[in-house]
Structures are given as structure tokens and as C-alpha cells.
Scaffold this motif. Sequence first.
Motif, PDB file in Angstrom:
ATOM      1  N   CYS A 297      -5.658  -3.870  -5.908  1.00 22.70           N
ATOM      2  CA  CYS A 297      -4.614  -4.887  -6.062  1.00 22.70           C
ATOM      3  C   CYS A 297      -4.687  -5.898  -4.926  1.00 22.70           C
ATOM      4  O   CYS A 297      -4.805  -5.516  -3.757  1.00 22.70           O
ATOM      5  CB  CYS A 297      -3.235  -4.216  -6.076  1.00 22.70           C
ATOM      6  SG  CYS A 297      -1.886  -5.384  -6.344  1.00 22.70           S
ATOM      7  N   HIS A 298      -4.610  -7.176  -5.256  1.00 18.87           N
ATOM      8  CA  HIS A 298      -4.639  -8.229  -4.241  1.00 18.87           C
ATOM      9  C   HIS A 298      -3.381  -9.091  -4.239  1.00 18.87           C
ATOM     10  O   HIS A 298      -3.304 -10.092  -3.520  1.00 18.87           O
ATOM     11  CB  HIS A 298      -5.874  -9.105  -4.429  1.00 18.87           C
ATOM     12  CG  HIS A 298      -7.165  -8.389  -4.189  1.00 18.87           C
ATOM     13  ND1 HIS A 298      -7.626  -8.102  -2.921  1.00 18.87           N
ATOM     14  CD2 HIS A 298      -8.074  -7.864  -5.052  1.00 18.87           C
ATOM     15  CE1 HIS A 298      -8.788  -7.450  -3.018  1.00 18.87           C
ATOM     16  NE2 HIS A 298      -9.072  -7.286  -4.300  1.00 18.87           N
ATOM     17  N   GLY A 299      -2.398  -8.739  -5.038  1.00 16.37           N
ATOM     18  CA  GLY A 299      -1.129  -9.462  -5.039  1.00 16.37           C
ATOM     19  C   GLY A 299      -1.043 -10.543  -6.094  1.00 16.37           C
ATOM     20  O   GLY A 299      -0.065 -10.611  -6.835  1.00 16.37           O
TER      21      GLY A 299
ATOM     22  N   ILE B 144      -5.933   0.999  -5.239  1.00 14.03           N
ATOM     23  CA  ILE B 144      -5.865   0.674  -3.818  1.00 14.03           C
ATOM     24  C   ILE B 144      -4.910  -0.509  -3.637  1.00 14.03           C
ATOM     25  O   ILE B 144      -5.141  -1.593  -4.185  1.00 14.03           O
ATOM     26  CB  ILE B 144      -7.256   0.320  -3.247  1.00 14.03           C
ATOM     27  CG1 ILE B 144      -8.274   1.431  -3.536  1.00 14.03           C
ATOM     28  CG2 ILE B 144      -7.157   0.041  -1.751  1.00 14.03           C
ATOM     29  CD1 ILE B 144      -7.927   2.784  -2.959  1.00 14.03           C
ATOM     30  N   ALA B 145      -3.838  -0.285  -2.894  1.00 17.59           N
ATOM     31  CA  ALA B 145      -2.857  -1.336  -2.597  1.00 17.59           C
ATOM     32  C   ALA B 145      -3.077  -1.858  -1.180  1.00 17.59           C
ATOM     33  O   ALA B 145      -3.667  -1.177  -0.332  1.00 17.59           O
ATOM     34  CB  ALA B 145      -1.440  -0.790  -2.740  1.00 17.59           C
ATOM     35  N   LEU B 146      -2.579  -3.060  -0.930  1.00 16.69           N
ATOM     36  CA  LEU B 146      -2.714  -3.646   0.398  1.00 16.69           C
ATOM     37  C   LEU B 146      -1.735  -3.033   1.393  1.00 16.69           C
ATOM     38  O   LEU B 146      -2.047  -2.870   2.560  1.00 16.69           O
ATOM     39  CB  LEU B 146      -2.506  -5.166   0.328  1.00 16.69           C
ATOM     40  CG  LEU B 146      -3.554  -5.944  -0.461  1.00 16.69           C
ATOM     41  CD1 LEU B 146      -3.155  -7.402  -0.579  1.00 16.69           C
ATOM     42  CD2 LEU B 146      -4.929  -5.824   0.194  1.00 16.69           C
ATOM     43  N   HIS B 147      -0.517  -2.711   0.932  1.00 15.25           N
ATOM     44  CA  HIS B 147       0.498  -2.149   1.824  1.00 15.25           C
ATOM     45  C   HIS B 147       1.549  -1.412   1.019  1.00 15.25           C
ATOM     46  O   HIS B 147       1.527  -1.434  -0.225  1.00 15.25           O
ATOM     47  CB  HIS B 147       1.131  -3.248   2.690  1.00 15.25           C
ATOM     48  CG  HIS B 147       1.585  -4.454   1.920  1.00 15.25           C
ATOM     49  ND1 HIS B 147       2.682  -4.445   1.092  1.00 15.25           N
ATOM     50  CD2 HIS B 147       1.077  -5.713   1.841  1.00 15.25           C
ATOM     51  CE1 HIS B 147       2.850  -5.644   0.556  1.00 15.25           C
ATOM     52  NE2 HIS B 147       1.882  -6.434   0.986  1.00 15.25           N
ATOM     53  N   GLU B 148       2.479  -0.763   1.707  1.00 11.41           N
ATOM     54  CA  GLU B 148       3.464   0.099   1.056  1.00 11.41           C
ATOM     55  C   GLU B 148       4.424  -0.675   0.155  1.00 11.41           C
ATOM     56  O   GLU B 148       4.853  -0.177  -0.888  1.00 11.41           O
ATOM     57  CB  GLU B 148       4.247   0.891   2.112  1.00 11.41           C
ATOM     58  CG  GLU B 148       3.453   2.011   2.745  1.00 11.41           C
ATOM     59  CD  GLU B 148       3.040   3.084   1.755  1.00 11.41           C
ATOM     60  OE1 GLU B 148       3.903   3.543   0.977  1.00 11.41           O
ATOM     61  OE2 GLU B 148       1.845   3.456   1.743  1.00 11.41           O
TER      62      GLU B 148
ATOM     63  N   TYR C  46       3.890 -16.845  -0.607  1.00 12.33           N
ATOM     64  CA  TYR C  46       3.429 -15.633  -1.275  1.00 12.33           C
ATOM     65  C   TYR C  46       2.017 -15.303  -0.821  1.00 12.33           C
ATOM     66  O   TYR C  46       1.162 -16.178  -0.753  1.00 12.33           O
ATOM     67  CB  TYR C  46       3.440 -15.802  -2.799  1.00 12.33           C
ATOM     68  CG  TYR C  46       3.034 -14.537  -3.519  1.00 12.33           C
ATOM     69  CD1 TYR C  46       3.962 -13.525  -3.729  1.00 12.33           C
ATOM     70  CD2 TYR C  46       1.732 -14.340  -3.942  1.00 12.33           C
ATOM     71  CE1 TYR C  46       3.587 -12.343  -4.363  1.00 12.33           C
ATOM     72  CE2 TYR C  46       1.348 -13.173  -4.580  1.00 12.33           C
ATOM     73  CZ  TYR C  46       2.287 -12.177  -4.789  1.00 12.33           C
ATOM     74  OH  TYR C  46       1.925 -11.009  -5.407  1.00 12.33           O
ATOM     75  N   GLU C  47       1.785 -14.055  -0.477  1.00  9.65           N
ATOM     76  CA  GLU C  47       0.457 -13.564  -0.104  1.00  9.65           C
ATOM     77  C   GLU C  47       0.372 -12.090  -0.465  1.00  9.65           C
ATOM     78  O   GLU C  47       1.401 -11.413  -0.605  1.00  9.65           O
ATOM     79  CB  GLU C  47       0.226 -13.693   1.413  1.00  9.65           C
ATOM     80  CG  GLU C  47       0.180 -15.096   1.945  1.00  9.65           C
ATOM     81  CD  GLU C  47      -1.171 -15.757   1.780  1.00  9.65           C
ATOM     82  OE1 GLU C  47      -2.147 -15.053   1.434  1.00  9.65           O
ATOM     83  OE2 GLU C  47      -1.260 -16.973   1.990  1.00  9.65           O
ATOM     84  N   GLY C  48      -0.848 -11.584  -0.550  1.00  2.75           N
ATOM     85  CA  GLY C  48      -1.036 -10.144  -0.619  1.00  2.75           C
ATOM     86  C   GLY C  48      -0.888  -9.577   0.779  1.00  2.75           C
ATOM     87  O   GLY C  48       0.143  -9.047   1.171  1.00  2.75           O
ATOM     88  N   LEU C  49      -1.922  -9.747   1.579  1.00  3.27           N
ATOM     89  CA  LEU C  49      -1.890  -9.419   3.006  1.00  3.27           C
ATOM     90  C   LEU C  49      -2.862 -10.380   3.666  1.00  3.27           C
ATOM     91  O   LEU C  49      -4.072 -10.265   3.471  1.00  3.27           O
ATOM     92  CB  LEU C  49      -2.305  -7.966   3.234  1.00  3.27           C
ATOM     93  CG  LEU C  49      -1.936  -7.320   4.566  1.00  3.27           C
ATOM     94  CD1 LEU C  49      -0.436  -7.387   4.842  1.00  3.27           C
ATOM     95  CD2 LEU C  49      -2.394  -5.874   4.603  1.00  3.27           C
TER      96      LEU C  49
END
Length: 404
Positions: free
Chosen positions: A138-140, A167-171, A296-299
Motif C-alpha cells: 500500500c502506498h496511500g 505491507i503498509a507504510l505505518h500503523e 495528503y501523503e503515504g509516508l
Amino acid sequence: MKILHIISQKPGDTGSGIYLKNIIKEFTDLNHSQSLVCGSEFKGEFKDINICSTYEVIFNTPELPFPIIGMSNIMPYKSTVYKEMDSSMVNLYEAAFKKQVLKAVKEFNPDYILCHHLYLLTALVREWIKDVKVIGFCHGTDLRQMNTHSLKNNFIYENIQKLDKIIALHEVQKKEIQKIYSIESDKIISLGIGFNNKIFHHIHTKKNNEIIDIIFTGKISYAKGVQYLIEAFSSIKIDKKIRLNLIGMGHGKEYEDILSQSKKSKNKIIFWGIVEQTKLKEFYNKGHIFILPSLYEGLPLVLVEALACGLRVISSDLPGIKPWFGDKINNSNMITYIDIPERISQDQLVKQNEDIYIENIKSSLLNSLDTLYQTNHNFSLDQFTWKNLASQLDNILRDIKINN
């Protein structure tokens, strides 16, 4: 291990593409055999990627007569928007990728398939390939697509649920994935992102302290908050000379409007276009402040790259960034967060809150200018390297193998 990477866009140019290229590089160092299916503008476009084989899906051809489809509405190259695709375009897209994916699986015979973006292509791959473990990244921007229109959403929903791991960027993003796709927590792993510490690090170079250089890197677009940044920067009146350096490209009316807006500023604004990474390192080391006012961003990888080069950083207070950096960095006075007021959508402010956001950006800039040299860079960024991320991902794949 034999690993097949799949991305519907170009590998490179965007955050997800850079993520993919760096994983490929680090996995090469771990002696994995790798192959790639990707979107392309012409055959042989990605000869610089060190990989066993590449299966390109070439757009703007008789078989696929439209530009590469972008996960964001504004891409750094000419693109098609998902929500504007009709059924005929979707059918051509599916047929073109199916041909290359099935060919890659037959010829390369991967142990794992790593698909970028929890969206249409990843869902299709899961439907087409039943006997290989498929891991989705996932990239958001993929979640934003699911939240903003309904292109094959039921199909995507059902097949993303069938992925072996995500796989996620963050919690925070992990919880959003669970909410959208009704997926159990233990199937999703928060991994973060990485940066290239061989490129982005502090170098001894003389800064021009007669002019305070403020740097933005990213797409020149409204979603990145560039219009608010220009407005805030233009209103600053201080004794020091300040200069805003905008690194990146935009397209269409948004870009033209931002260019026009910048010409009204009494403080100097320079558009540098896309800058190669070693040159970007020089910009960062000669600069003073880095700012990312994105809505807005993923990380955002650019934040850690800027920190690694010793820049004072200002970032919009986006979900997941504070926990990812941790207390030591957050309390170092090296990073300042901009409060984001109420939004209509993920990347659009309520109209009456635009002036509030401009003021928030201005206040953050003024605070950073006033305390520019009162910083503490006594922390390590080793945990954020691509090497560390690839090592964690390698362990995840090995665990899947052991448990299955």
C-alpha cells in the motif's frame, strides 16, 4: 528466492516507483533473482534496472491507445486518470497486463509476487495467479482511489482480501486498510519506507547565509499544498533575504496557475524542475529549511532525505509521520509540524479554512527562520535506510515460506 515485482506505473519518477527500484537494488545485494512487470512508454525504457527480465506493458500503442494510468491525478509525466476510464479502456488495460503477467509467471516461475498498490492491477493478479504467494504494497494513493470513485470497487475489494500479506507504510494506514477491506490485523505489516544513505547524507559544503534557501521537493500541484506555500512565503517580510526553491514538475492548468501565482511574489521563487538525486543532495546540503505542506501523503521519503542532509524540516502534520520518526527526532527541534484544518476530502481543504492553513504555514516558516541554528541533530537515521527495510521484507518472505 525468485521474486516477481509488478507495478502498473513506471518504476521510478513517483514515490511508489522509487520504493520499487530500491527494493530491487537491495534484493540484488541479497542474491535474489528478480523480474519485473511494469507500465512503460517505450520498449527498453528501464535498461538501468539490474534485473533478470522485464515485461513491459507499453502505453500509447494501437493495443493500449492512451497514456499510462496514474495512481495520482497529477503525475510527473503525462497520464490517464483512473476515474475517467471507460469499460473499453479497462478491458484493454486488463488484456495488456494479463498477457505480460502470465508470460512472466510462466517464464520466470517466481516464488513470490510483490504487487505495488492495493488497487486494480493487484486485484487482477490475485485473480489470475492462484498458486504463487502474492504480497500487496500500500502506498496511500491506492486507498484514495478506492475512497473517491467506484471503478470495479467490488472486484478490487474481493481480491485484495485474498492477498497472502499486505505491507503498509505505518500503523495509521494499516487501520485504514482494515477499515476499507475488512482484513484481519495479522495479515497487514507496517514496514515504513527507506532512504538511500549513500546519496543523502551531510557533506561539508559552504552555505550562502546571505540568503536563506527554503526547499520544496515533489509534484508541483494543489494536493502538495504548493499554492498555499507560495501564498505564505510571499507574505513573509523579514530583514533576511529568503528564496523558495521548488524542485519537481507539474502538468496542466494547476501547474500553469501555480507558475502564474509565483510571479506575483516579492520574495524570490525558483522552479528547478526534476533534479537528479546526487544534485538534489547538493541542494539539500546548501539549503537551510525543507518544507512539505502536502495535504495528503503515504509516508514522504523526502522528509528523511532532507533530515539526513542536515536540513531543518517543516511538514504538514500527516497521519503516521510522528510515530514513524519517534520521540527523539520529533523533540530534536529539527522538525516542525503544520496543523491541517478541516478538509472536504483527503487533499482538499474546506474553502474558509484555506487562509488558516496559509497562516499556519507562515507561522511555521517564521518559527524555523527565528530558530534556524538552534537545532539538535544528535540522532541516527540508520533504521530508515532501504537496506534495513529490505532486510525486514526479506525476513517476512522467509516467514511466509516457513509457515506455509
